[in-house]
Design a protein around this motif. Sequence first.
Motif, PDB file in Angstrom:
ATOM      1  N   ILE A 128     -50.598  11.082 -25.926  1.00 30.35           N
ATOM      2  CA  ILE A 128     -50.290   9.693 -26.263  1.00 30.35           C
ATOM      3  C   ILE A 128     -51.365   8.751 -25.727  1.00 30.35           C
ATOM      4  O   ILE A 128     -51.660   7.715 -26.329  1.00 30.35           O
ATOM      5  CB  ILE A 128     -48.888   9.311 -25.739  1.00 30.35           C
ATOM      6  CG1 ILE A 128     -48.413   8.028 -26.427  1.00 30.35           C
ATOM      7  CG2 ILE A 128     -48.886   9.125 -24.237  1.00 30.35           C
ATOM      8  CD1 ILE A 128     -46.983   7.687 -26.108  1.00 30.35           C
ATOM      9  N   VAL A 129     -51.973   9.120 -24.597  1.00 27.97           N
ATOM     10  CA  VAL A 129     -53.062   8.298 -24.066  1.00 27.97           C
ATOM     11  C   VAL A 129     -54.278   8.375 -24.979  1.00 27.97           C
ATOM     12  O   VAL A 129     -54.921   7.363 -25.295  1.00 27.97           O
ATOM     13  CB  VAL A 129     -53.406   8.732 -22.628  1.00 27.97           C
ATOM     14  CG1 VAL A 129     -54.715   8.095 -22.179  1.00 27.97           C
ATOM     15  CG2 VAL A 129     -52.294   8.337 -21.681  1.00 27.97           C
ATOM     16  N   LYS A 130     -54.599   9.582 -25.433  1.00 25.21           N
ATOM     17  CA  LYS A 130     -55.763   9.747 -26.305  1.00 25.21           C
ATOM     18  C   LYS A 130     -55.533   9.168 -27.691  1.00 25.21           C
ATOM     19  O   LYS A 130     -56.453   8.602 -28.299  1.00 25.21           O
ATOM     20  CB  LYS A 130     -56.110  11.229 -26.407  1.00 25.21           C
ATOM     21  CG  LYS A 130     -56.661  11.821 -25.120  1.00 25.21           C
ATOM     22  CD  LYS A 130     -57.041  13.277 -25.309  1.00 25.21           C
ATOM     23  CE  LYS A 130     -57.666  13.851 -24.042  1.00 25.21           C
ATOM     24  NZ  LYS A 130     -58.028  15.285 -24.200  1.00 25.21           N
ATOM     25  N   ALA A 131     -54.296   9.301 -28.200  1.00 24.71           N
ATOM     26  CA  ALA A 131     -54.030   8.837 -29.558  1.00 24.71           C
ATOM     27  C   ALA A 131     -53.867   7.325 -29.633  1.00 24.71           C
ATOM     28  O   ALA A 131     -54.364   6.679 -30.550  1.00 24.71           O
ATOM     29  CB  ALA A 131     -52.777   9.529 -30.106  1.00 24.71           C
ATOM     30  N   ARG A 132     -53.147   6.765 -28.661  1.00 24.33           N
ATOM     31  CA  ARG A 132     -52.847   5.329 -28.691  1.00 24.33           C
ATOM     32  C   ARG A 132     -53.692   4.505 -27.729  1.00 24.33           C
ATOM     33  O   ARG A 132     -53.615   3.271 -27.753  1.00 24.33           O
ATOM     34  CB  ARG A 132     -51.361   5.115 -28.368  1.00 24.33           C
ATOM     35  CG  ARG A 132     -50.415   5.766 -29.372  1.00 24.33           C
ATOM     36  CD  ARG A 132     -50.566   5.128 -30.730  1.00 24.33           C
ATOM     37  NE  ARG A 132     -49.649   5.721 -31.711  1.00 24.33           N
ATOM     38  CZ  ARG A 132     -49.600   5.351 -32.984  1.00 24.33           C
ATOM     39  NH1 ARG A 132     -50.419   4.403 -33.423  1.00 24.33           N
ATOM     40  NH2 ARG A 132     -48.755   5.928 -33.816  1.00 24.33           N
ATOM     41  N   GLY A 133     -54.434   5.152 -26.874  1.00 24.43           N
ATOM     42  CA  GLY A 133     -55.265   4.407 -25.929  1.00 24.43           C
ATOM     43  C   GLY A 133     -54.454   3.627 -24.919  1.00 24.43           C
ATOM     44  O   GLY A 133     -54.794   2.484 -24.593  1.00 24.43           O
ATOM     45  N   LEU A 134     -53.366   4.225 -24.395  1.00 27.71           N
ATOM     46  CA  LEU A 134     -52.512   3.539 -23.435  1.00 27.71           C
ATOM     47  C   LEU A 134     -53.144   3.555 -22.049  1.00 27.71           C
ATOM     48  O   LEU A 134     -53.758   4.544 -21.639  1.00 27.71           O
ATOM     49  CB  LEU A 134     -51.132   4.196 -23.377  1.00 27.71           C
ATOM     50  CG  LEU A 134     -50.331   4.259 -24.681  1.00 27.71           C
ATOM     51  CD1 LEU A 134     -48.947   4.822 -24.424  1.00 27.71           C
ATOM     52  CD2 LEU A 134     -50.236   2.884 -25.334  1.00 27.71           C
ATOM     53  N   TYR A 135     -52.988   2.455 -21.326  1.00 25.30           N
ATOM     54  CA  TYR A 135     -53.512   2.344 -19.970  1.00 25.30           C
ATOM     55  C   TYR A 135     -52.468   1.626 -19.113  1.00 25.30           C
ATOM     56  O   TYR A 135     -52.167   0.453 -19.335  1.00 25.30           O
ATOM     57  CB  TYR A 135     -54.827   1.561 -19.963  1.00 25.30           C
ATOM     58  CG  TYR A 135     -55.489   1.503 -18.607  1.00 25.30           C
ATOM     59  CD1 TYR A 135     -56.333   2.511 -18.183  1.00 25.30           C
ATOM     60  CD2 TYR A 135     -55.266   0.432 -17.750  1.00 25.30           C
ATOM     61  CE1 TYR A 135     -56.947   2.466 -16.943  1.00 25.30           C
ATOM     62  CE2 TYR A 135     -55.866   0.370 -16.506  1.00 25.30           C
ATOM     63  CZ  TYR A 135     -56.699   1.390 -16.103  1.00 25.30           C
ATOM     64  OH  TYR A 135     -57.301   1.332 -14.866  1.00 25.30           O
ATOM     65  N   ARG A 136     -51.899   2.371 -18.171  1.00 28.37           N
ATOM     66  CA  ARG A 136     -50.848   1.825 -17.294  1.00 28.37           C
ATOM     67  C   ARG A 136     -49.729   1.211 -18.140  1.00 28.37           C
ATOM     68  O   ARG A 136     -49.300   0.086 -17.904  1.00 28.37           O
ATOM     69  CB  ARG A 136     -51.421   0.770 -16.342  1.00 28.37           C
ATOM     70  CG  ARG A 136     -52.657   1.191 -15.565  1.00 28.37           C
ATOM     71  CD  ARG A 136     -52.356   2.292 -14.568  1.00 28.37           C
ATOM     72  NE  ARG A 136     -53.471   2.506 -13.661  1.00 28.37           N
ATOM     73  CZ  ARG A 136     -54.477   3.343 -13.861  1.00 28.37           C
ATOM     74  NH1 ARG A 136     -54.506   4.063 -14.991  1.00 28.37           N
ATOM     75  NH2 ARG A 136     -55.432   3.499 -12.980  1.00 28.37           N
ATOM     76  N   TYR A 137     -49.242   1.989 -19.080  1.00 31.51           N
ATOM     77  CA  TYR A 137     -48.254   1.462 -20.023  1.00 31.51           C
ATOM     78  C   TYR A 137     -46.827   1.827 -19.636  1.00 31.51           C
ATOM     79  O   TYR A 137     -45.874   1.308 -20.203  1.00 31.51           O
ATOM     80  CB  TYR A 137     -48.556   1.997 -21.431  1.00 31.51           C
ATOM     81  CG  TYR A 137     -48.321   0.993 -22.524  1.00 31.51           C
ATOM     82  CD1 TYR A 137     -49.273   0.016 -22.800  1.00 31.51           C
ATOM     83  CD2 TYR A 137     -47.158   1.007 -23.276  1.00 31.51           C
ATOM     84  CE1 TYR A 137     -49.074  -0.910 -23.803  1.00 31.51           C
ATOM     85  CE2 TYR A 137     -46.950   0.075 -24.282  1.00 31.51           C
ATOM     86  CZ  TYR A 137     -47.903  -0.876 -24.539  1.00 31.51           C
ATOM     87  OH  TYR A 137     -47.686  -1.803 -25.535  1.00 31.51           O
ATOM     88  N   GLY A 138     -46.648   2.733 -18.704  1.00 34.73           N
ATOM     89  CA  GLY A 138     -45.321   3.128 -18.261  1.00 34.73           C
ATOM     90  C   GLY A 138     -44.800   4.373 -18.947  1.00 34.73           C
ATOM     91  O   GLY A 138     -44.130   5.198 -18.309  1.00 34.73           O
ATOM     92  N   ILE A 139     -45.082   4.536 -20.225  1.00 36.75           N
ATOM     93  CA  ILE A 139     -44.565   5.686 -20.974  1.00 36.75           C
ATOM     94  C   ILE A 139     -45.228   6.968 -20.494  1.00 36.75           C
ATOM     95  O   ILE A 139     -44.559   7.956 -20.153  1.00 36.75           O
ATOM     96  CB  ILE A 139     -44.794   5.483 -22.487  1.00 36.75           C
ATOM     97  CG1 ILE A 139     -44.058   4.227 -22.973  1.00 36.75           C
ATOM     98  CG2 ILE A 139     -44.335   6.699 -23.263  1.00 36.75           C
ATOM     99  CD1 ILE A 139     -44.345   3.878 -24.412  1.00 36.75           C
TER     100      ILE A 139
END
Length: 403
Positions: A102-113
């Motif tokens: 999910i980090v690689k696909a959506r580019g989340l950073y400190r998002y909680g999920i």
Amino acid sequence: MKLSIYSPEQEEKIYIRKEARTWKRSGLITEDQLRSIQDLTDPQLQQTNLFFRILFFVFTLLCAGAVAGLLVWLTENRIGDKGIAALGLLASAACFIGAESIVKARGLYRYGIEEALLMAGMVCFVISLLVLVDAGHFNHRVVAVAVCSVVAVMAGLIYLRFGYLYAAMIGIIALCFVPFQLPLPPAAERLLLALILCGLFIFSLAVDQPGSEDFRKSRYAVIQAGLLVALYLTVNLQVLGLVGLLTRETQIIYLYPKLYPPYLYWSSYVLSFIIPAAGIAWGIRSRKRLVLDAGLIMAIATLATNKSYLGMTRYAWDPAILGIVLVALSLLIGRWLARGPKKVRQGFTAEDILKPEDHGVSLADAAAALTPGALYANRPPQMPQDKFFDGGASGGGGAERKF
């Protein structure tokens, strides 16, 4: 080998953006300058504020727990404990892979999920591993050491991969529990714990190179301040002794420092002065605010426990005297800094230059919302209603209006 899932350029851009917002709140740069900095430092990552980060974290944990509970309920009578443990290991792997994906696909950073998935995966892995190896047949000390070691390794890997500071703290705390699970006397436990913390602190200094990126220096400062405080709490035997005085516990040696060997007792007394002094000096020299604050707090703790170490009588007015001395000392230092050229001495000032980050809701706003007057502050003013029995000339009977 690249360990972090984020590139150093992305981390540095996020750090610069955070610092730029602080400069804008403090009036050091204008809105146009802030906008220019943000345009030049786009990390190509999705971020959210602290409130939604906590919200997503809690919701993801609830969903992961519900799914895990459903799987256990459906398969408990069919595959047994070993099967459930194997299923738990698969679920742990799924959590780690899901967080990575999910980090690689959506580019989340400190998002909680992704954070909740990683924490759930770590807990699930440890519990499943204990069930799978049948921990009940081993000595409880061996099991405790194994659990602490596994948690420390996994938390360290999560920190290296995703950069979460609380993961590093979890790993350090888990590692600090290891000496207390070994069959050692209390003095040896303290010495081993102090050696572990010193080793971690020296390692953090070794990796904290002058040419490191600013975001790494910021993280290292937090870790080093935490290690200094942990080392001080290990060395100062009277801190837990004060807890023993409050709880009146008489069975635990940790709460009675004078039961330790004299060499250890008086060595800890000397170190309780050396560690805060070294922290303050190093914090000033390296310009690390957290280390300096930690050193000052430890110095106050040393002054508070000094009488206990020396066996002197404690009086009810001792805290008041200590408070007066600290206030006078802070005023003197503030005035000494203010009298310097442009109110600065060697790069330090008593002026409030940088304002802290605003996460959306401050304590003042929350307190104001709870006051009775705030409930009616935003209501529109009510127009006075007509009174039918006013203005009359005949005994107030209303002969001039309405009647």
